[in-house]
Structures are given as C-alpha cells and as structure tokens.
Design a protein around this motif. Structure first.
Motif, mmCIF file in Angstrom:
data_model
loop_
_atom_site.group_PDB
_atom_site.id
_atom_site.type_symbol
_atom_site.label_atom_id
_atom_site.label_comp_id
_atom_site.label_asym_id
_atom_site.label_seq_id
_atom_site.Cartn_x
_atom_site.Cartn_y
_atom_site.Cartn_z
ATOM 1 N N PHE A 172 0.865 -1.183 0.000
ATOM 2 C CA PHE A 172 0.000 0.000 0.000
ATOM 3 C C PHE A 172 0.904 1.236 0.000
ATOM 4 C CE2 PHE A 172 -2.269 -3.529 1.763
ATOM 5 C CZ PHE A 172 -3.572 -3.412 1.297
ATOM 6 N N ASP A 173 0.919 1.948 -1.127
ATOM 7 C CA ASP A 173 1.807 3.099 -1.292
ATOM 8 C C ASP A 173 1.000 4.379 -1.041
ATOM 9 O OD1 ASP A 173 3.337 5.216 -2.257
ATOM 10 O OD2 ASP A 173 4.299 3.960 -3.787
ATOM 11 N N VAL A 174 1.239 4.987 0.114
ATOM 12 C CA VAL A 174 0.422 6.141 0.535
ATOM 13 C C VAL A 174 0.650 7.348 -0.376
ATOM 14 C CG1 VAL A 174 0.045 7.785 2.421
ATOM 15 C CG2 VAL A 174 0.367 5.355 2.943
ATOM 16 N N GLN A 175 1.905 7.620 -0.740
ATOM 17 C CA GLN A 175 2.196 8.798 -1.578
ATOM 18 C C GLN A 175 1.546 8.666 -2.952
ATOM 19 O OE1 GLN A 175 3.614 11.527 -0.478
ATOM 20 N NE2 GLN A 175 3.935 10.586 1.531
ATOM 21 N N ALA A 176 1.698 7.468 -3.562
ATOM 22 C CA ALA A 176 1.161 7.249 -4.919
ATOM 23 C C ALA A 176 -0.323 6.891 -4.889
ATOM 24 C CB ALA A 176 1.961 6.149 -5.600
#
Ligand SMILES: NC(=O)c1ccc[n+]([C@@H]2O[C@H](COP(=O)([O-])OP(=O)(O)OC[C@H]3O[C@@H](n4cnc5c(N)ncnc54)[C@H](OP(=O)(O)O)[C@@H]3O)[C@@H](O)[C@H]2O)c1
Length: 310
Positions: A172-176
């Motif tokens: 889970f990539d918060v920035q992207a």
C-alpha cells in the motif's frame, strides 16, 4: 516471586518492541536485561542509554560462546529470544544451556510469525525449516525447561506497508495512492502490530500456566485486503488505484524467486501462505487466555502506516 527476564536479539526489529513492552510493565519484573554483541552495543549508544535509563541491564556476549551464555543466564528465570533469521539454529545451543541451568524456567524461542505447524503443507515450507528444527529439539531433547511459542502471524506494519520491494507481492503506497492486493482482495488474514507483539509477550509471561509448553496463537485483528484499502481510502480522503496479484501468479513468482535463489523468495512464500489462509484457525485465538484484551485495530495500524510513509 517476580520474574527476571533476559532478552536475546533485543536490539532487532521485533526485539525493540518486546523490550519496550517489558519496560512499560517493569513493575511486574524483578530484573530486565538484554544480551547483545559488544559491536551492537557500541554502535547504538543512544538506544543503550535509553535502556539503562529504563532500568534494563546490558549484558554483552556472543550467542555462540557457551561461557558468555552461561554467565548471562545467572540470576534469570525467563529467556526470550528474538534473534534474526540467520541465528535461528544457534538457539538450539541456547536451549541446551538453558535446560542445564536450573534457575532458567521458561524459554521463548524466536518465533513471532506464521504458524510453522499450521497444516499438512507446513513441514515442507522452505522458510519454516530452521524454526521446525528448534521445535524438534525442544520436543525430543528437552525434559525440564518450559517453552512458549508466540505465533503472531504477519506484522501489520509489514503487511499493510509499502511492500518488500516487489510491488507484485502486495503493498500500500500512501504517496502514490496505489495498492497491490494479494489474492481476490476478500481473502481473510490475521495481523498483529509490533507493539501488540510486545504486549502479548508480557501477557504470556504474566500468565505462565496458560502459556506453558504450547504455541500461543495471538493477533491484533483479522481483516481482508479490501478492508485495508477501504480504511486507507477513508483516512486519506480519496480513492486509490488498485491492482491484484492472484494466488496463481503469486505461486509463479514464488517459484521463480526460489529457482533464482533470490532472498525475496521467503517473502513470496509467506505472502502465498497468508493468502491461502495460513493465519486463520478453526479454534479461538489465545489473546483472552493470556489476558491480552486490548489489541490495536485496523484503523490504528493504518494511521501508523500513513504516518510512517508521510
Ligand atoms: N511476523 C512477521 O511479519 C515477521 C517479520 C520479520 C521477522 N519475523 C520473525 O521475528 C524474529 C526476529 O526477527 P527480526 O527481523 O526482528 O530480527 P533481526 O532484526 O534481523 O535481528 C535480531 C537480532 O538477531 C541478532 N543477530 C543477527 N545476526 C546475528 C549474528 N550474525 N550473530 C549474532 N546475533 C545476530 C542481533 O542481536 P544483537 O542485539 O546481539 O546484535 C539482532 O538484534 C524471527 O524469528 C523472524 O522470523 C517475523
């Protein structure tokens, strides 16, 4: 009489959380100590000072040196091992020495993960082999010393984090605002936050009969990749891009990684085991049996993950 606890691997990833919970509950313990290599002690002065200020004794030595270990065992009754994967087999000597040290009553081997005796496939899983040897030694050779295996399942911080370098393995990539979900997205998985692993250890020590000579199944919460995604979307206030790595593809990636002898192969195997349901049991978890009744929630874990990635 209050317990006297010595922790091996206390400066490592999970060890730090174990010792933090022990310190928080230090009134329940007569002595708390860590056993670490002198090189580690020299390289982490601030952390060592924090431990000393918290009343933790620092014992230096080499886990592979019998005299160091026997000296360290003097005056303690509980040994907790949180050594890393490359030291798992060295625990057999730690256990052999604990067995012949009358004051050591209980040994917690470095488990803190997937149940290595979950089902018929478990004995053949490559990442389980060394821990299985440790359990085998305890089963066949140990007569007096008590043990507890703390089986926590995957750490929530890892499972719901960015991933371990191969996006296909889930993350889970918060920035992207991108998620790669393992399986269908609806397969259940039980996770445990690392602070909860520490708290469950304390509970297990403080409930010696309930935790004696067995694998304790503990976790923070059971969820699904879709529920994790929904929590991320709620807390970040927008929709995310989603893709899936179905079980067949995960198996294929796992085989490729093992064939190429890549270190990430272990990560693929564990993700496949978890996606297949390897953290779900047909009996209730042991949280309540050891008085561990206030675990973290999915919302807590996602909030922490967002902070870490921000
Ligand atoms: N559930 C999960 O998702 C999950 C994830 C990762 C790991 N785990 C499990 O958690 C347990 C601990 O793993 P970890 O990742 O926390 O460990 P780690 O950080 O890699 O290492 C822990 C300790 O092992 C000792 N160590 C490492 N290499 C050594 C060497 N060559 N000689 C002597 N000591 C050495 C160190 O002790 P010093 O303090 O003396 O330096 C270190 O502090 C393992 O059983 C692992 O399988 C579970």
């Amino acid at each position: 009489m209050a317990d006297k606890v010595i922790v091996f691997g206390a400066t490592g990833t999970i060890g730090k959380f174990l010792i933090a919970s022990l310190i928080q509950n230090s009134k329940s313990f007569e002595r708390l100590a860590i056993f670490a290599r002198s090189s580690t002690i020299d390289s982490k002065p601030e952390y060592v000072q924090f431990l000393k200020d918290s009343g933790v004794e620092i014992i230096t030595g080499d886990v592979r040196n019998e005299a160091d270990v026997l000296k360290a065992y003097e005056g303690f009754n509980i040994v907790v091992s949180a050594v890393g994967r490359n030291v798992i087999l060295d625990q057999i000597d730690l256990i052999r020495l604990a067995e012949k040290t009358p004051n050591i009553k209980r040994f917690f081997p470095s488990e803190f993960g997937t149940d290595i005796e979950f089902g018929p496939k478990s004995p053949n899983e490559k990442p389980h082999q060394l821990k299985l040897k440790v359990r085998g030694y305890i089963k066949n050779e140990v007569k007096r010393l008590e043990h507890t295996y703390l089986v926590t399942g995957p750490y929530a911080e890892f499972y719901i984090g960015k991933g371990f370098g191969d996006q296909k393995a889930g993350g889970f990539d918060v920035q992207a605002k991108k998620a790669v979900l393992c399986g269908t997205g609806d397969d259940k998985v039980a996770l445990m936050t690392m602070p909860d692993v520490g708290d469950a250890l304390v509970s297990a020590i403080l409930h010696p009969e309930a935790s004696k000579n067995r694998a304790l199944i503990v976790n923070s919460f059971t969820t699904t990749p879709h529920e994790i995604l929904a929590e991320y979307e709620k807390q970040t206030g927008s929709k995310w891009d989603v893709s899936y790595t179905l079980l067949d593809e995960l198996v294929h990636l796992e085989e490729q990684a093992w064939n190429a002898e890549e270190p990430r192969a272990t990560g693929f195997t564990l993700r496949r085991v978890w996606t297949e349901g390897g953290t779900l049991y047909d009996r209730p978890r042991d949280n309540e049996a050891i008085g561990f009744t206030t675990p973290d929630s999915l919302a807590d874990a996602v909030a922490t993950a967002i902070k870490v990635q921000s």
